[in-house]
Design an enzyme around this catalytic site. Sequence first.
Site, PDB file in Angstrom:
ATOM      1  N   GLU A  38       7.166  12.202 -33.424  1.00 31.88           N
ATOM      2  CA  GLU A  38       7.605  13.467 -33.887  1.00 31.88           C
ATOM      3  C   GLU A  38       8.352  13.754 -35.112  1.00 31.88           C
ATOM      4  O   GLU A  38       9.165  12.591 -35.260  1.00 31.88           O
ATOM      5  CB  GLU A  38       8.563  13.713 -32.385  1.00 31.88           C
ATOM      6  N   LYS A 109       5.986  22.648 -30.006  1.00 30.29           N
ATOM      7  CA  LYS A 109       6.432  21.878 -28.662  1.00 30.29           C
ATOM      8  C   LYS A 109       7.086  23.100 -27.737  1.00 30.29           C
ATOM      9  O   LYS A 109       7.921  23.866 -27.975  1.00 30.29           O
ATOM     10  CB  LYS A 109       7.776  21.238 -29.037  1.00 30.29           C
ATOM     11  N   CYS A 142       7.336  14.793 -27.026  1.00 33.04           N
ATOM     12  CA  CYS A 142       8.362  14.044 -26.540  1.00 33.04           C
ATOM     13  C   CYS A 142       8.782  14.811 -25.205  1.00 33.04           C
ATOM     14  O   CYS A 142       8.323  14.528 -24.089  1.00 33.04           O
ATOM     15  CB  CYS A 142       9.672  14.350 -27.735  1.00 33.04           C
TER      16      CYS A 142
HETATM   17  C1  ACM Z   1      13.121  14.782 -27.500  1.00 30.46           C
HETATM   18  O1  ACM Z   1      12.423  15.699 -27.244  1.00 30.46           O
HETATM   19  N1  ACM Z   1      12.845  14.351 -28.797  1.00 30.46           N
HETATM   20  C2  ACM Z   1      14.015  13.791 -26.979  1.00 30.46           C
END
Ligand code: ACM
Length: 262
Positions: A38, A109, A142
């Site tokens: 990420e 995200k 993530c």
């Molecule tokens: C995250 O979602 N980078 C902890």
Amino acid sequence: MRVGFLQYNVAFGEPEANRQRVSDLIGDAQFDLLVLPELCFSGYYMPSREATFRLAESFETGKSFEFVKGISKRHDGAVVFGFPELSRDKVYNSAALVLPDGKCHLYRKTHLFNLEKHWFDPGDSGFSIHEFRGTRIGLMICFDWRFPESARTLMLKGADIICHPSNLVLPSCQDAMVTRCLENGVFAITCNRWGADRQDEEEIRFTGRSQITSSRGEVLARAGVEEDAIVIVEIEPLRARDKSVNALNDMVSDRKEEFYFK
Ligand code: ACM
């Protein structure tokens, strides 16, 4: 299919140096699908939303896209990477799937973690699947791991492999991904970074341990906590299409949607 991850320590705010690092680490590796972390060229710990805008790039046309398209073409393999995405007056924590022919697919995200809610706009892309070399690839980023609905949605949409660029700070994700893969019968490539980002006195430390998990919940490969690692394994992604548990149970057709909370 040869799939893998590239784990490294991202230097905050130094995208050019990070791209060089990736180039050096990839060397002449051969892969069909490679996942990077990420926010893998910008770094993670943003001092402000304004700083996020300064580091952000446009989907498909940003400098990192030129770089990743070059890698994808040269190595004749797909690459997934995370980047801060500038889109008009919005900035998203996004990931792209870049194919050797230059075609790019975008994911924003869905579940922002902690201070990311100050730095980014909430993702509005939803989850989608993209076919490459006969394999269906889905993306999540993530903290999406903490919401089982992310992997479940990707599975129900047909994913064989979940690509999961990460900057993990909590200790449980790698273990949780075993369950996500087992309960959905999908492969996953979780690519984490290692090291730390600092702003003033504050430090965020990342947990390494990038992992490739099979559709039966086996850990096929795992990197160390603090190491650069490029790991590539051979898998048969179509094994993910077999959702049977035994002769009488199937992970999809045994679902009882009428009893599930909506
Ligand atoms: C995250 O979602 N980078 C902890």
